[in-house]
Scaffold this motif. Structure first.
Motif, mmCIF file in Angstrom:
data_model
loop_
_atom_site.group_PDB
_atom_site.id
_atom_site.type_symbol
_atom_site.label_atom_id
_atom_site.label_comp_id
_atom_site.label_asym_id
_atom_site.label_seq_id
_atom_site.Cartn_x
_atom_site.Cartn_y
_atom_site.Cartn_z
ATOM 1 N N LYS A 64 0.783 -1.192 -0.004
ATOM 2 C CA LYS A 64 -0.064 -0.049 0.068
ATOM 3 C C LYS A 64 0.842 1.218 0.017
ATOM 4 O O LYS A 64 0.695 2.287 -0.640
ATOM 5 N N HIS A 65 1.870 1.430 0.752
ATOM 6 C CA HIS A 65 2.835 2.329 0.887
ATOM 7 C C HIS A 65 3.629 2.501 -0.449
ATOM 8 O O HIS A 65 3.903 3.844 -0.841
ATOM 9 N N MET A 66 4.010 1.542 -1.052
ATOM 10 C CA MET A 66 4.653 1.546 -2.302
ATOM 11 C C MET A 66 3.859 2.271 -3.358
ATOM 12 O O MET A 66 3.956 2.853 -4.219
ATOM 13 N N THR A 67 2.264 1.867 -3.309
ATOM 14 C CA THR A 67 1.417 2.112 -4.265
ATOM 15 C C THR A 67 1.187 3.759 -4.186
ATOM 16 O O THR A 67 0.964 4.440 -5.290
ATOM 17 N N LYS A 68 1.187 4.184 -3.035
ATOM 18 C CA LYS A 68 1.303 5.557 -2.913
ATOM 19 C C LYS A 68 2.275 6.434 -3.472
ATOM 20 O O LYS A 68 2.092 7.520 -3.971
ATOM 21 N N ILE A 69 3.569 5.847 -3.324
ATOM 22 C CA ILE A 69 4.465 6.471 -3.904
ATOM 23 C C ILE A 69 4.561 6.355 -5.453
ATOM 24 O O ILE A 69 4.757 7.418 -6.211
ATOM 25 N N GLN A 70 4.103 5.476 -5.911
ATOM 26 C CA GLN A 70 4.009 5.199 -7.297
ATOM 27 C C GLN A 70 2.890 6.356 -7.900
ATOM 28 O O GLN A 70 3.142 6.746 -8.949
ATOM 29 N N LEU A 71 1.678 6.567 -7.250
ATOM 30 C CA LEU A 71 0.660 7.267 -7.342
ATOM 31 C C LEU A 71 1.263 8.688 -7.702
ATOM 32 O O LEU A 71 0.730 9.579 -8.547
ATOM 33 N N LEU A 124 5.533 -2.321 -9.629
ATOM 34 C CA LEU A 124 4.386 -2.440 -8.683
ATOM 35 C C LEU A 124 3.311 -3.411 -8.976
ATOM 36 O O LEU A 124 2.905 -4.227 -8.198
ATOM 37 N N GLN A 125 3.295 -3.529 -10.189
ATOM 38 C CA GLN A 125 2.191 -4.823 -11.042
ATOM 39 C C GLN A 125 2.786 -6.104 -10.581
ATOM 40 O O GLN A 125 2.186 -6.910 -10.082
ATOM 41 N N LEU A 126 4.183 -6.283 -10.843
ATOM 42 C CA LEU A 126 4.770 -7.357 -10.294
ATOM 43 C C LEU A 126 4.650 -7.646 -8.808
ATOM 44 O O LEU A 126 4.336 -8.881 -8.433
ATOM 45 N N LYS A 127 5.029 -6.661 -7.862
ATOM 46 C CA LYS A 127 4.799 -6.838 -6.423
ATOM 47 C C LYS A 127 3.436 -7.242 -6.300
ATOM 48 O O LYS A 127 3.237 -8.025 -5.071
ATOM 49 N N GLN A 128 2.420 -6.509 -6.688
ATOM 50 C CA GLN A 128 0.894 -7.096 -6.315
ATOM 51 C C GLN A 128 0.890 -8.386 -6.643
ATOM 52 O O GLN A 128 -0.124 -9.234 -5.962
ATOM 53 N N THR A 129 1.307 -9.038 -7.779
ATOM 54 C CA THR A 129 1.170 -10.402 -8.323
ATOM 55 C C THR A 129 1.780 -11.290 -6.987
ATOM 56 O O THR A 129 1.522 -12.479 -6.642
ATOM 57 N N ILE A 130 3.085 -10.756 -6.615
ATOM 58 C CA ILE A 130 3.893 -11.565 -5.758
ATOM 59 C C ILE A 130 3.127 -11.627 -4.576
ATOM 60 O O ILE A 130 3.125 -12.491 -3.645
ATOM 61 N N VAL A 131 2.603 -10.568 -4.003
ATOM 62 C CA VAL A 131 1.714 -10.494 -2.479
ATOM 63 C C VAL A 131 0.689 -11.430 -2.748
ATOM 64 O O VAL A 131 0.230 -12.037 -1.706
#
Length: 176
Positions: A64-71, A124-131
């Motif tokens: 979630k924190h990484m998503t905020k940074i990317q946004l 980030l998309q890769l990390k979402q898949t990993i999670v």
């Protein structure tokens, strides 16, 4: 970017814990299967692991924190695009203004910003898949691929740090 790197390190540590828990559970399950190999005995149901659940929640929070940074990166890229458009409009009207950046033209700054944003979006998309997958995988090799993919960030090019440094110099946020 420093926040991203810190979050990436924290996420890797958490993902590593998840993989270790999964491997430990598999080892325990294999021992139980050997002990229960008697005909007529039932396999025990998989037990709930609170530690695994906590690690998964922690990894989700990191994401979630990484998503905020990317946004934020996407918003900055969008703002830079708007500045390009505004600058082009003023230039067509005959109003030539002083350059915004030290040596780069605004469209080039936008291109670099867009390139960085796209790199981090793919990562980030890769990390979402990993999670989504790491705690459900039973294949140790696949779990190791997830871990190495998280750590080495294959979608973030080596040039990203250099591009970011150049952008900081151009905006005079960093001095030579």
């Amino acid at each position: 970017m420093m926040k991203w790197e810190r979050l990436n390190d924290n996420g890797f540590t958490t993902a590593n814990k998840i993989v270790n828990i999964k491997i430990s559970e598999q080892f325990q399950d294999n021992k139980m299967e050997i002990a229960c190999d008697n005909p007529g005995s039932e396999k025990p149901a998989p037990k709930y692991s609170e530690e695994l659940d906590n690690c998964c929640e922690e990894l989700l929070e990191t994401l979630k924190h990484m998503t905020k940074i990317q946004l934020k990166m996407e918003k900055l890229t969008s703002t830079t695009k708007a500045i390009c458009d505004l600058e082009a409009f003023h230039h067509r009207a005959g109003n030539c203004t002083a350059p915004i950046f030290h040596t780069w033209p605004t469209p080039y700054f936008y291109e670099v910003s867009l390139k960085l944003s796209e790199m981090y979006k793919k990562e980030l998309q890769l990390k979402q898949t990993i999670v989504q997958e790491i705690a459900h995988s039973a294949d140790q090799d696949l779990m190791m691929v997830y871990l190495s993919s998280w750590l080495y960030q294959p979608y973030i090019e080596n040039s990203s740090k250099l591009l970011l440094e150049a952008m900081l110099l151009e905006t005079r946020h960093r001095r030579c």
